[in-house]
Design a protein around this motif. Structure first.
Motif, PDB file in Angstrom:
ATOM      1  N   ILE A 197     -17.234  81.233  -8.690  1.00 51.76           N
ATOM      2  CA  ILE A 197     -17.983  80.244  -9.321  1.00 51.76           C
ATOM      3  C   ILE A 197     -17.820  79.408  -9.074  1.00 51.76           C
ATOM      4  N   LEU A 198     -16.573  79.963 -10.025  1.00 57.65           N
ATOM      5  CA  LEU A 198     -15.583  78.514 -10.417  1.00 57.65           C
ATOM      6  C   LEU A 198     -14.245  78.443  -9.009  1.00 57.65           C
ATOM      7  N   MET A 199     -14.528  79.093  -7.731  1.00 61.21           N
ATOM      8  CA  MET A 199     -13.851  79.086  -6.947  1.00 61.21           C
ATOM      9  C   MET A 199     -14.529  77.610  -6.127  1.00 61.21           C
ATOM     10  N   VAL A 236      -9.559  75.371  -9.582  1.00 59.14           N
ATOM     11  CA  VAL A 236      -9.486  76.971  -8.717  1.00 59.14           C
ATOM     12  C   VAL A 236      -8.258  77.502  -9.435  1.00 59.14           C
ATOM     13  N   THR A 237      -7.535  76.677 -10.218  1.00 64.11           N
ATOM     14  CA  THR A 237      -6.761  77.549 -11.501  1.00 64.11           C
ATOM     15  C   THR A 237      -7.538  78.402 -12.627  1.00 64.11           C
ATOM     16  N   SER A 238      -8.372  78.270 -12.734  1.00 70.78           N
ATOM     17  CA  SER A 238      -9.506  79.187 -13.390  1.00 70.78           C
ATOM     18  C   SER A 238     -10.332  80.148 -12.545  1.00 70.78           C
ATOM     19  N   ALA A 239     -10.046  80.065 -11.661  1.00 67.17           N
ATOM     20  CA  ALA A 239     -10.800  81.265 -10.487  1.00 67.17           C
ATOM     21  C   ALA A 239      -9.763  82.234 -10.928  1.00 67.17           C
ATOM     22  N   PHE A 240      -8.001  81.837 -10.085  1.00 68.64           N
ATOM     23  CA  PHE A 240      -7.341  82.880 -10.507  1.00 68.64           C
ATOM     24  C   PHE A 240      -7.502  84.050 -11.505  1.00 68.64           C
ATOM     25  N   ARG A 241      -7.474  83.041 -12.722  1.00 71.82           N
ATOM     26  CA  ARG A 241      -7.044  83.243 -13.667  1.00 71.82           C
ATOM     27  C   ARG A 241      -8.281  84.876 -14.130  1.00 71.82           C
ATOM     28  N   ALA A 242      -8.818  84.376 -13.742  1.00 67.99           N
ATOM     29  CA  ALA A 242     -11.241  84.840 -14.381  1.00 67.99           C
ATOM     30  C   ALA A 242     -10.841  86.316 -13.943  1.00 67.99           C
ATOM     31  N   ALA A 243     -10.533  85.955 -12.011  1.00 68.06           N
ATOM     32  CA  ALA A 243     -10.514  87.260 -11.311  1.00 68.06           C
ATOM     33  C   ALA A 243      -9.629  87.596 -10.350  1.00 68.06           C
ATOM     34  N   PRO A 244      -9.430  88.958  -9.735  1.00 70.35           N
ATOM     35  CA  PRO A 244      -7.924  89.199  -8.654  1.00 70.35           C
ATOM     36  C   PRO A 244      -8.607  88.159  -7.505  1.00 70.35           C
ATOM     37  N   ALA A 245      -6.753  87.358  -7.431  1.00 73.39           N
ATOM     38  CA  ALA A 245      -6.909  86.619  -5.920  1.00 73.39           C
ATOM     39  C   ALA A 245      -7.599  87.116  -4.396  1.00 73.39           C
ATOM     40  N   ALA A 246      -8.198  88.806  -4.362  1.00 73.54           N
ATOM     41  CA  ALA A 246      -8.329  89.214  -3.474  1.00 73.54           C
ATOM     42  C   ALA A 246     -10.228  88.766  -3.373  1.00 73.54           C
TER      43      ALA A 246
END
Length: 311
Positions: free
Chosen positions: A17-19, A231-241
């Motif tokens: 959702i954040l991404m 986008v920063t928060s998205a990568f912190r919340a879940a794996p990049a894959a």
């Protein structure tokens, strides 16, 4: 009850959702840049984007640890990344004023291909046969979009390609910097470089903004900073894959905005080429994840685990 799986699922959903939100905000910013390009020189828009972009960036600096994060002993490398990042920003902004929105975004997705290619000579990384094939397929997709030699070819299509190369170079240099410098410092000095260059170039082509446009110009910087944070928060919340593939939703927004505002309808070859480039980028991201490296594409900040969109 398996609370671990529930938590992982919640984190993945939150990251997605954040991404999507971050990409949407960035897409709105791209749309506004194209809109403003009809009345203002692109270099002037770069100036206001970076000037007002410092506001949310300073907020992130203070929120994540203060000015101490901006210390660096690698000024030459920071300068080199600043030059590359400035080239990417200027190239993309000029391209948005000359080409269809969806075409610019599709060509921007070539940057992971350049990152993979540059990582060999600049980082000494080994790139296997499958990733080499993915890069070649991706560049074939770029040729499908650009169609050199055809009647529809536009020299302006070289702008987003050159910008993608500069962006990739900035990402590779960011990987080298990330071993000693914080992610926020890397983005800060790159933004500062773009501001300095645009401040030099803007007076020669200055167009005084009308009162109603000051808010729009300020919004460019604020949207860029907010999008980067999401986008920063998205990568912190879940794996990049999990979250990285949703960056490609930018093509959907670009197509919708382009059609709604400028009646732009991407032709079949642009869509096919874009699909090929995206598929290649997704595969490279998958292989990077399998090898324990984070994908480095449009919108990825180079210092794990903080990733965000910035040139």
């Amino acid at each position: 009850m398996n609370h671990g799986n529930d938590q992982d699922g919640f984190a993945a959903g939150r990251g997605i959702i954040l991404m999507i939100a971050g990409v949407f905000v960035m897409s709105v910013m791209d749309m506004m840049i194209k809109w403003m390009s009809a009345g203002y020189p692109s270099i002037e828009i770069v100036f206001f984007r970076t000037l007002f972009g410092l506001i949310p960036l300073f907020a992130i600096v203070f929120w994540t640890g203060g000015l101490g994060q901006l210390r660096t002993r690698r000024w030459k490398l920071q300068l080199a990344r600043g030059v590359a990042g400035t080239g990417a920003t200027v190239g993309f902004f000029f391209a948005l004023g000359k080409l269809e929105l969806a075409e610019v975004v599709a060509l921007a997705f070539a940057s992971p291909l350049f990152v993979t290619a540059l990582s060999v000579p600049l980082l000494g990384e080994k790139v296997g046969f499958r990733r080499v094939c993915a890069v070649l397929v991706g560049f074939a997709g770029v040729l499908i979009i650009v169609r050199p030699g055809a009647d529809v070819f536009s020299p302006y299509a070289l702008l987003p390609i050159g910008a993608s190369f500069c962006f990739a170079l900035a990402m590779v240099l960011g990987r080298r910097l990330s071993s000693t410098d914080s992610a926020v410092s890397i983005v800060f000095y790159t933004t500062l470089a773009a501001l300095a260059v645009s401040a030099i170039g803007t007076p020669a082509v200055w167009v005084t903004p009308v009162p109603a446009d000051w808010g729009l110009l300020a919004a460019l910087g604020l949207l860029g900073g907010c999008g980067q944070f999401l986008v920063t928060s998205a990568f912190r919340a879940a794996p990049a894959a999990i979250v990285a593939p949703f960056e490609y939703s930018a093509l959907i927004w670009a197509t919708l905005f382009g059609y709604a505002i400028w009646a732009e309808v991407p032709d079949g070859m642009t869509l096919i080429g874009g699909a090929v480039v995206i598929a290649a980028g997704l595969y490279i991201g998958y292989r990077e994840t399998r090898l324990g490296r984070r994908p480095q594409g449009p919108g990825v900040m180079p210092d794990p685990p903080a990733d965000g969109k910035s040139a």
